[in-house]
Design a protein around this motif. Sequence first.
Motif, PDB file in Angstrom:
ATOM      1  N   MET A 155       0.831  -1.207   0.000  1.00 40.76           N
ATOM      2  CA  MET A 155       0.000   0.000   0.000  1.00 40.76           C
ATOM      3  C   MET A 155       0.864   1.255   0.000  1.00 40.76           C
ATOM      4  SD  MET A 155      -2.969  -1.053   2.740  1.00 40.76           S
ATOM      5  CE  MET A 155      -3.249   0.646   3.160  1.00 40.76           C
ATOM      6  N   ASP A 156       1.939   1.221   0.785  1.00 42.11           N
ATOM      7  CA  ASP A 156       2.843   2.365   0.871  1.00 42.11           C
ATOM      8  C   ASP A 156       3.466   2.676  -0.493  1.00 42.11           C
ATOM      9  OD1 ASP A 156       4.273   4.364   2.305  1.00 42.11           O
ATOM     10  OD2 ASP A 156       6.019   3.078   2.369  1.00 42.11           O
ATOM     11  N   LYS A 157       3.915   1.623  -1.191  1.00 45.13           N
ATOM     12  CA  LYS A 157       4.506   1.808  -2.521  1.00 45.13           C
ATOM     13  C   LYS A 157       3.491   2.390  -3.500  1.00 45.13           C
ATOM     14  CE  LYS A 157       8.005  -1.878  -2.357  1.00 45.13           C
ATOM     15  NZ  LYS A 157       8.390  -3.197  -2.907  1.00 45.13           N
ATOM     16  N   ARG A 158       2.280   1.843  -3.452  1.00 47.18           N
ATOM     17  CA  ARG A 158       1.264   2.309  -4.394  1.00 47.18           C
ATOM     18  C   ARG A 158       0.858   3.756  -4.113  1.00 47.18           C
ATOM     19  NH1 ARG A 158      -1.075  -1.975  -7.219  1.00 47.18           N
ATOM     20  NH2 ARG A 158      -3.120  -1.005  -7.425  1.00 47.18           N
ATOM     21  N   MET A 159       0.811   4.136  -2.824  1.00 42.83           N
ATOM     22  CA  MET A 159       0.521   5.526  -2.477  1.00 42.83           C
ATOM     23  C   MET A 159       1.589   6.455  -3.040  1.00 42.83           C
ATOM     24  SD  MET A 159      -2.027   6.817  -0.785  1.00 42.83           S
ATOM     25  CE  MET A 159      -1.278   8.182   0.077  1.00 42.83           C
ATOM     26  N   ARG A 160       2.843   6.058  -2.869  1.00 47.12           N
ATOM     27  CA  ARG A 160       3.966   6.854  -3.360  1.00 47.12           C
ATOM     28  C   ARG A 160       3.865   7.051  -4.870  1.00 47.12           C
ATOM     29  NH1 ARG A 160       8.942   3.594  -2.408  1.00 47.12           N
ATOM     30  NH2 ARG A 160       8.108   3.647  -0.296  1.00 47.12           N
ATOM     31  N   ILE A 161       3.581   5.960  -5.561  1.00 43.02           N
ATOM     32  CA  ILE A 161       3.478   6.016  -7.024  1.00 43.02           C
ATOM     33  C   ILE A 161       2.282   6.860  -7.450  1.00 43.02           C
ATOM     34  CG2 ILE A 161       3.130   4.623  -9.109  1.00 43.02           C
ATOM     35  CD1 ILE A 161       4.474   2.306  -7.429  1.00 43.02           C
ATOM     36  N   LYS A 162       1.163   6.678  -6.731  1.00 43.10           N
ATOM     37  CA  LYS A 162      -0.056   7.395  -7.102  1.00 43.10           C
ATOM     38  C   LYS A 162       0.147   8.909  -7.021  1.00 43.10           C
ATOM     39  CE  LYS A 162      -4.990   7.629  -6.262  1.00 43.10           C
ATOM     40  NZ  LYS A 162      -6.147   6.774  -5.930  1.00 43.10           N
ATOM     41  N   ARG A 179      -2.760  14.086 -17.204  1.00 47.42           N
ATOM     42  CA  ARG A 179      -1.984  13.154 -16.387  1.00 47.42           C
ATOM     43  C   ARG A 179      -1.837  11.827 -17.114  1.00 47.42           C
ATOM     44  NH1 ARG A 179      -5.095  15.826 -12.468  1.00 47.42           N
ATOM     45  NH2 ARG A 179      -3.795  16.842 -10.886  1.00 47.42           N
ATOM     46  N   PRO A 180      -0.824  11.029 -16.737  1.00 45.39           N
ATOM     47  CA  PRO A 180      -0.745   9.680 -17.291  1.00 45.39           C
ATOM     48  C   PRO A 180      -1.966   8.871 -16.848  1.00 45.39           C
ATOM     49  CG  PRO A 180       0.795   9.949 -15.467  1.00 45.39           C
ATOM     50  CD  PRO A 180       0.265  11.299 -15.774  1.00 45.39           C
ATOM     51  N   VAL A 181      -2.505   8.065 -17.725  1.00 48.46           N
ATOM     52  CA  VAL A 181      -3.668   7.240 -17.389  1.00 48.46           C
ATOM     53  C   VAL A 181      -3.175   5.862 -16.975  1.00 48.46           C
ATOM     54  CG1 VAL A 181      -5.842   6.274 -18.209  1.00 48.46           C
ATOM     55  CG2 VAL A 181      -5.101   8.533 -19.002  1.00 48.46           C
ATOM     56  N   THR A 182      -3.279   5.558 -15.685  1.00 51.82           N
ATOM     57  CA  THR A 182      -2.905   4.250 -15.153  1.00 51.82           C
ATOM     58  C   THR A 182      -4.017   3.819 -14.213  1.00 51.82           C
ATOM     59  OG1 THR A 182      -1.795   5.036 -13.149  1.00 51.82           O
ATOM     60  CG2 THR A 182      -0.483   5.003 -15.175  1.00 51.82           C
ATOM     61  N   GLU A 183      -3.909   2.607 -13.698  1.00 51.29           N
ATOM     62  CA  GLU A 183      -4.939   2.136 -12.766  1.00 51.29           C
ATOM     63  C   GLU A 183      -4.986   2.970 -11.494  1.00 51.29           C
ATOM     64  OE1 GLU A 183      -3.981  -1.517 -10.469  1.00 51.29           O
ATOM     65  OE2 GLU A 183      -2.325  -1.712 -11.891  1.00 51.29           O
ATOM     66  N   LEU A 184      -3.891   3.621 -11.152  1.00 53.38           N
ATOM     67  CA  LEU A 184      -3.850   4.414  -9.930  1.00 53.38           C
ATOM     68  C   LEU A 184      -4.368   5.836 -10.124  1.00 53.38           C
ATOM     69  CD1 LEU A 184      -0.383   3.298  -8.510  1.00 53.38           C
ATOM     70  CD2 LEU A 184      -2.641   2.508  -7.823  1.00 53.38           C
ATOM     71  N   THR A 185      -4.483   6.302 -11.359  1.00 54.10           N
ATOM     72  CA  THR A 185      -4.943   7.675 -11.592  1.00 54.10           C
ATOM     73  C   THR A 185      -6.333   7.722 -12.212  1.00 54.10           C
ATOM     74  OG1 THR A 185      -3.872   7.742 -13.774  1.00 54.10           O
ATOM     75  CG2 THR A 185      -2.591   8.538 -11.896  1.00 54.10           C
ATOM     76  N   LEU A 186      -7.006   6.595 -12.301  1.00 54.44           N
ATOM     77  CA  LEU A 186      -8.334   6.582 -12.926  1.00 54.44           C
ATOM     78  C   LEU A 186      -9.338   7.428 -12.143  1.00 54.44           C
ATOM     79  CD1 LEU A 186      -8.616   2.832 -13.997  1.00 54.44           C
ATOM     80  CD2 LEU A 186      -8.409   4.814 -15.500  1.00 54.44           C
ATOM     81  N   ARG A 208      10.362   3.578 -11.111  1.00 56.77           N
ATOM     82  CA  ARG A 208       9.322   3.054 -11.993  1.00 56.77           C
ATOM     83  C   ARG A 208       8.270   2.356 -11.151  1.00 56.77           C
ATOM     84  NH1 ARG A 208       9.635  -2.436 -12.860  1.00 56.77           N
ATOM     85  NH2 ARG A 208      11.458  -3.483 -11.993  1.00 56.77           N
ATOM     86  N   ARG A 209       7.140   2.096 -11.730  1.00 56.44           N
ATOM     87  CA  ARG A 209       6.070   1.423 -11.012  1.00 56.44           C
ATOM     88  C   ARG A 209       6.366  -0.067 -10.897  1.00 56.44           C
ATOM     89  NH1 ARG A 209       0.847   1.575 -13.573  1.00 56.44           N
ATOM     90  NH2 ARG A 209       0.248   0.641 -11.602  1.00 56.44           N
ATOM     91  N   PRO A 210       6.232  -0.648  -9.712  1.00 57.20           N
ATOM     92  CA  PRO A 210       6.365  -2.105  -9.601  1.00 57.20           C
ATOM     93  C   PRO A 210       5.247  -2.782 -10.384  1.00 57.20           C
ATOM     94  CG  PRO A 210       6.418  -1.043  -7.443  1.00 57.20           C
ATOM     95  CD  PRO A 210       6.005  -0.007  -8.437  1.00 57.20           C
ATOM     96  N   LEU A 211       5.569  -3.881 -10.990  1.00 59.16           N
ATOM     97  CA  LEU A 211       4.591  -4.581 -11.816  1.00 59.16           C
ATOM     98  C   LEU A 211       3.823  -5.597 -10.982  1.00 59.16           C
ATOM     99  CD1 LEU A 211       6.847  -5.189 -14.929  1.00 59.16           C
ATOM    100  CD2 LEU A 211       5.140  -3.398 -14.623  1.00 59.16           C
ATOM    101  N   GLY A 212       2.582  -5.824 -11.390  1.00 59.85           N
ATOM    102  CA  GLY A 212       1.805  -6.908 -10.833  1.00 59.85           C
ATOM    103  C   GLY A 212       1.290  -6.693  -9.425  1.00 59.85           C
ATOM    104  N   LEU A 213       1.254  -5.447  -8.914  1.00 57.68           N
ATOM    105  CA  LEU A 213       0.764  -5.223  -7.563  1.00 57.68           C
ATOM    106  C   LEU A 213      -0.759  -5.273  -7.542  1.00 57.68           C
ATOM    107  CD1 LEU A 213       3.021  -2.312  -6.345  1.00 57.68           C
ATOM    108  CD2 LEU A 213       3.096  -4.669  -5.594  1.00 57.68           C
ATOM    109  N   ARG A 214      -1.305  -5.987  -6.582  1.00 55.99           N
ATOM    110  CA  ARG A 214      -2.752  -6.037  -6.393  1.00 55.99           C
ATOM    111  C   ARG A 214      -3.030  -6.025  -4.888  1.00 55.99           C
ATOM    112  NH1 ARG A 214      -2.350  -5.183 -10.888  1.00 55.99           N
ATOM    113  NH2 ARG A 214      -3.328  -6.119 -12.720  1.00 55.99           N
ATOM    114  N   VAL A 215      -3.913  -5.132  -4.455  1.00 57.11           N
ATOM    115  CA  VAL A 215      -4.250  -5.103  -3.037  1.00 57.11           C
ATOM    116  C   VAL A 215      -4.969  -6.385  -2.648  1.00 57.11           C
ATOM    117  CG1 VAL A 215      -5.577  -3.912  -1.262  1.00 57.11           C
ATOM    118  CG2 VAL A 215      -4.330  -2.603  -2.967  1.00 57.11           C
TER     119      VAL A 215
END
Length: 797
Positions: A494-501, A577-584, A691-698
């Motif tokens: 979660m911490d990594k994904r927050m940072r990336i988001k 913005r870049p369109v990714t699963e975290l910025t939808l 870079r964004r880590p690949l394959g992360l799923r909560v």
Amino acid sequence: MEPERGRTGALLQKGRKRRRAPGKHVGAAEARRARSEPEERQPGAKKARLSTSLLAENYEVTHGQLCELLKYAVLGKSSVPKPSWCQLFHQNQLNNVVVFVLQGMSQLHFYKFYLEFGFLRKAFRHKFRLPPPSSDFLADIIGLQKKQTTGDPSKMMQGSLPSASSEVTINLQNDPIIQKYGFKKVGLTRCLLTKEEMKTFHFPLQDFPDCENFVPTKCNGSITESSPLFGLDCEMCLTSKGRELTRISLVAEGGCCVMDELVKPDNRILDYLTSFSGITKKILNPVTTRLKDVQRQLKALLPPDAVLVGHSLDFDLRALKMIHPYVIDTSLLYVREQGRRFKLKFLAKAILGKDIQCPDRLGHDATEDARTTLELARYFLKYGPKKIAELNLEALASHQELQASVQEQRNTAEVVQQPNTSVLECLDSVGQKLLFLTREADASELSSSRNCQTVKCLSNKEVLEQARMEIPLFPFSIVQFSFEPFSPSLTEEMDKRMRIKWTEMSTVYAGPFSKNCNLRALKRLFKSFGSVQSMTLVLETHQPHLCIQYEVLEAAQLAIESLHGVLVDGTCIKVQRPVTELTLDCDTLVKELEQDSENRGTIYLSGVSETFKEHLLQQSNLFFGLEAVILPKDLKSGKHKKYCFLKFKTFGSAHRALSILTGKDWKLKGRHALTSRHLHAWLRALPPESRRPLGLRVIPPASEQQALQTLKVDHPKIAAWRWGRKIGNLSHSLCPGTLCLILLPGTESTHGSHCGLGLMGIKGGPVFRWFESWARTWHYSSDHAEAASHMPQLEGP
């Protein structure tokens, strides 16, 4: 009768009344009348209120500081020191204190599920970061931590710190005075501030944009080691145009005062600042001398090679609206560590053995201060840097500050004699008990305390039910909910994904641009919206694009709002913005961040200069309700960045200020803030990801259908939304005048610790009233499926 106890405030008296009539509330007609009449129109109806404008830039509040606030809320200023990090006005109007603890949650959880915590973020304006949790969080915030030492702190300190006469081994090589001036004696010209130093410390200089109407002293002679020194000190008051001169004192070498004039400001006086200046309305009424008269006298008095000596002399010269090229500033001459400055009163005592600015005298004596600065400059020239470094001023100052702190504790401890008194002891001193509601399995040192009424429950649901019944019967309550902590690996994810988001939300892509575009002009354009972390040219596309990563989210949003769809070199560009699963969901998130109760009164500005703050204060009559000016610094250089945040009391004041500051006169770019100060500091502290880590799923779902089913039943989002709503409902039912704190203590794991988060407010304040009217429009259901169906609606304001 117990008159001493009766004066401790409405918190305790009204707490006893509620025991007899726990269900009694203010009548509907009275409530409507109170809401319809502004507080300022009811002079007799003071209300308790909070201000956190004193908070430091990183917005972190320690457990000990929380304890300060809670003790002050119980006893008031007559018994314990005021909290050092916030202000609680009209403490005697508090009826209750309620602390909700969400055990197992941290700041990371709050911002990961920010949209789900809609009730809490809209109800509480004041938010702050907490350090990672200790072994017993509750014991720390109540003040039950074990005392490491006993006895009188001042006696324990005796002999442990150096004095001016003690023989102590000092590493002179590291002394800041030696590092600047060396070991040998220096002459007068070496003590003068250079032009670069004057520019750095905001002295008025020729051709500076904010010094156009300043008068030069006409001192243009060549400076020698025998040039005459003049001590200068000014006193100021606060007027509708900022700080203005009320007194000037000029002292020649030998101590003779050659000029001591009272000055009447040209604009309406708002505050005489009597405690510092000694000036009162009665003193200034008969005065006819104006600023221009003083300027004329000073130009006539000073010889061509005059050197002015003062302490923080830049303020004096700006009050005089005069430019003088030769200055010695004793606050910079006696260099201190980390850019800090010694006070004149301290230097006078430590160097000269003189007591000035005595507390029994009204205000400062400008002539005495001017004479003291002159003596300090002469001492430096006579004895040299080595003699001063041997005095170990830094240690002396630390010792004096510690002694002052101990003395303050003694002076303020009228009811509570020990500095480490707990909240329980404060309550006991006025015959009250603390209510502690918690789950059976949760152990705490607090539950075994004699003055604590502990109610243990089987579940969070039972804690909630008990809270509704018990809270009205106690003046001080702690309600602890406990949540199963996420696994360390999931928390780290979660911490990594927050940072990336947040990195992706602060990044924009702009283009297309023509292949012969002016790249330098484009970079300058995008930098005008705020500080840039990185800017790269994208050549993978048919036409060039730019990728800009901004330091703050506000800058990225401002660039999108200002430039999306604008013609550049005949081409309509997109800024997105870049369109990714975290910025939808970032558009929804940005909208909600703007509606956050803390951000509603704050604005972001880009393009500010070094003199912006001073210019702003000079025009303070245009900016009603300004509470704080936040000027972030570069951590390496220590210089102010070219953006800032202004915090106002209300959204209306912030909105008016934004329209003025982004107008043609100020030529700044800005918008309403999106990032709370504590969140901004937290995000800056996070290490960058390449870079964004690949394959992360909560939640790794076996199928889409299973994932949707999980979302309806036990997904962490639902837990955050459900409990945020329930605590919101409970806070809504509290009686007016209740100080309410929501604490997420933070989490510890093998992967590292996560800081906590605090939210606070007083029931009956403007934000709470707005929240309550908003909350009453919704129909709440405890059914899981129905709750899930309401989620998209509840994410809107």
